[in-house]
Design a protein around this motif. Structure first.
Motif, PDB file in Angstrom:
ATOM      1  N   CYS A 197       9.607  19.127  18.604  1.00 13.27           N
ATOM      2  CA  CYS A 197       9.260  18.547  18.013  1.00 13.27           C
ATOM      3  C   CYS A 197       8.109  17.370  17.248  1.00 13.27           C
ATOM      4  O   CYS A 197       8.449  16.332  18.664  1.00 13.27           O
ATOM      5  CB  CYS A 197      10.579  17.498  17.150  1.00 13.27           C
ATOM      6  SG  CYS A 197      10.894  16.764  15.248  1.00 13.27           S
ATOM      7  N   VAL A 248      11.708  15.654  21.332  1.00 12.01           N
ATOM      8  CA  VAL A 248      11.565  14.987  20.511  1.00 12.01           C
ATOM      9  C   VAL A 248      10.666  14.194  21.127  1.00 12.01           C
ATOM     10  O   VAL A 248      10.662  13.039  21.431  1.00 12.01           O
ATOM     11  CB  VAL A 248      12.384  14.226  19.603  1.00 12.01           C
ATOM     12  CG1 VAL A 248      12.383  13.635  18.566  1.00 12.01           C
ATOM     13  CG2 VAL A 248      13.973  15.425  18.757  1.00 12.01           C
ATOM     14  N   TRP A 306      12.555  15.340  13.031  1.00  9.07           N
ATOM     15  CA  TRP A 306      13.721  15.605  14.112  1.00  9.07           C
ATOM     16  C   TRP A 306      14.436  15.564  12.850  1.00  9.07           C
ATOM     17  O   TRP A 306      15.412  16.408  13.385  1.00  9.07           O
ATOM     18  CB  TRP A 306      13.532  14.243  15.132  1.00  9.07           C
ATOM     19  CG  TRP A 306      14.100  13.062  14.542  1.00  9.07           C
ATOM     20  CD1 TRP A 306      13.236  12.329  14.338  1.00  9.07           C
ATOM     21  CD2 TRP A 306      15.571  12.200  14.079  1.00  9.07           C
ATOM     22  NE1 TRP A 306      13.587  11.237  13.374  1.00  9.07           N
ATOM     23  CE2 TRP A 306      14.877  10.662  13.319  1.00  9.07           C
ATOM     24  CE3 TRP A 306      16.257  12.727  13.633  1.00  9.07           C
ATOM     25  CZ2 TRP A 306      16.372  10.491  12.704  1.00  9.07           C
ATOM     26  CZ3 TRP A 306      17.493  11.852  13.692  1.00  9.07           C
ATOM     27  CH2 TRP A 306      17.467  10.333  13.131  1.00  9.07           C
TER      28      TRP A 306
END
Length: 487
Positions: free
Chosen positions: A79, A54, A102
């Protein structure tokens, strides 16, 4: 894109799935050597960690690449709120499925990855990390661990509660340098330390400025609302993304947040520090038209923070000085006029003890005794185990610890260590922000400009300033509506 679930190289083929699928047939088979199963160099699925990254651009890009270099990590998902910044990681890992949000990634794919790397701006670290831990995922979080003191405490407690393997991204904690410093200290070479100086050339981004009056067009590929996340809504302004957010309190944590987890880590580890008992500071001033100006949304151009560690069992009281904006301590007398203090780039740490001094650069690198001639004279027996690969091993060790499982391997900066360190770092920011609080004038006619230096007393166990309640507003911030840290 990801292949179907029966693909050998799919992120879905995680350790859990492997064990579950093989377990039913295990009774009917003999144990087969790994090289027979997969050939030379084969790594069984049970020995791989599937990671969701992320924050795939900037520091996230290098984090993800470092996990993969160790050979035991599979980058299953990427992400990022900004397609432009994520482009390189997407190209490097074409089999990884890409998400912008996310929350959608966690909702749809939580069964298909084992761990999460969080490399977003500071203000969204805690909510992403806690959500991952609540799903039972191991987490690696960039420094500083969190934006607020409260968030750091919550993540520290969550790591224990959910029994997940954690690591903060201050890679110097795994370096050889900090271990050399500890060997010298433990051997009594510099005696008892009573004063520490940490300094940095940061900020290298704008600070001490007003929020721009004109908004700008949101760049194509950037989801600005999602980037804001927990922070208050503001119209997009030019250059806040991808870097200058560090100088705004809504998103970043200034020079302290950027560098203190790299510089203060060595003193915390060597001296086994925890929570300071008091903090005070002075900050650099900004003048507009020959009048002092205050911009509470922005971090100051420079600061000098002093943290007191008074209650140290069997140890003398200690003061730790943090200096940023190019401010540096007086050169030690033991240094020759042309010898470098600290390290290149205007960053360093100086330990002052009752029997001598030692210093290092960022990440605990280049440890040296003072005067420098002592480094050829002093010999100590090395007893502290080194992390294989040093700073690079910071990534590999987390991957291997996560594969082994919670409690099986000790890490250099798990949240039990990184949490209290981050709290102390953010104590400095609490003092800096409190410095800008306006107060009523004694004559009742309006407000005084801020600037009064107050020594604030800190109750670490309860996360509270006990003698200046106005400062406690900075311990825990309010999230934007629709965003919540669910403990």
């Amino acid at each position: 894109m990801l292949k179907k679930e029966n693909s050998n190289d799919s992120p879905q083929n995680s350790r859990r799935n492997f064990i579950r699928n093989v377990g039913a047939a295990a009774a009917g088979f003999m144990i087969v050597p790994r090289h027979v199963l997969g050939g030379k160099g084969f790594i069984a699925p049970s020995d791989r960690l599937v990671i969701a990254g992320v924050g795939a651009g900037g520091k996230g890009q290098s984090d993800i690449a470092n996990f993969y270099k160790g050979g035991k990590a599979e980058i299953g998902f990427l992400c990022d709120v900004d397609d432009r910044k994520a482009a390189t990681s997407i190209a490097n890992f074409p089999k990884a499925k890409y998400y912008k949000d996310w929350r959608e990634l966690f909702d749809k794919e939580s069964k298909n990855f084992d761990a999460v790397s969080v490399s977003t701006p500071d203000h969204n670290h805690a909510i992403i990390s806690l959500s991952a831990m609540q799903l039972g995922k191991h987490v690696y979080v960039q420094k500083p661990l969190t934006h607020d003191i409260y968030e750091a405490r919550i993540l520290t407690e969550a790591a224990r509660r959910y029994k997940v393997v954690t690591q903060m991204g201050n890679q110097g904690a795994s370096g050889d340098g900090v271990r050399q410093l500890q060997e010298w200290y433990d051997a009594g070479i510099i005696g008892e330390v009573n004063t520490i100086y940490c300094w940095t050339n940061r900020p290298v981004w704008p600070q001490g400025i007003p929020w721009p009056s004109e908004s700008a067009a949101i760049p194509k590929g950037l989801d600005w609302d999602l980037w804001l996340g927990t922070a208050p809504y503001k119209d997009y302004v030019d250059k806040v993304v991808p870097f200058n957010w560090r100088g705004w309190w809504d998103y970043g944590t200034g020079a302290l947040g950027d560098m203190a987890c790299h510089l203060m880590e060595a003193p915390f580890r060597v001296l086994k520090l925890k929570y300071p008992t008091a903090v005070e500071c002075s900050v650099g001033s900004v003048y507009v038209n020959q009048k002092q100006a205050y911009y509470p949304d922005s971090c100051p151009p420079s600061s000098h923070v002093v943290m007191s560690f008074e209650s140290r069992k069997g140890k003398t009281p200690l003061k730790l000085h943090w200096m940023d904006g190019g401010i540096q301590p007086v050169r030690p007398e033991e240094l020759e006029p042309t010898e470098m203090m600290g390290g290149d780039g205007g960053n360093g740490v100086l330990f002052i003890g009752t029997k001598g001094k030692m210093m290092c650069s960022t990440y605990g690198k280049d440890p040296k005794l003072l005067p420098l001639s002592r480094n050829n004279e002093v010999k100590v027996k090395h007893t502290i185990p080194l992390v294989p690969g040093g700073e690079a091993g910071h990534y590999t060790e987390w991957v291997e610890a996560a594969i082994a499982g919670y409690g099986k391997k000790e890490l250099s900066s798990d949240f039990a260590v990184a949490g209290p360190l981050t709290e102390a770092v953010l104590m400095g920011n609490l003092a800096i922000r409190s410095h800008s609080i306006q107060r009523p004038r004694a004559d009742g006619k309006g407000m005084n400009y801020p600037g009064r230096n107050i020594k604030m007393l800190w109750d670490g166990a309860n996360m509270k300033i006990t003698n200046f309640d106005e400062a406690n507003q900075f311990v825990k911030r309010a999230y934007r509506e629709g965003w919540k840290l669910t403990v």
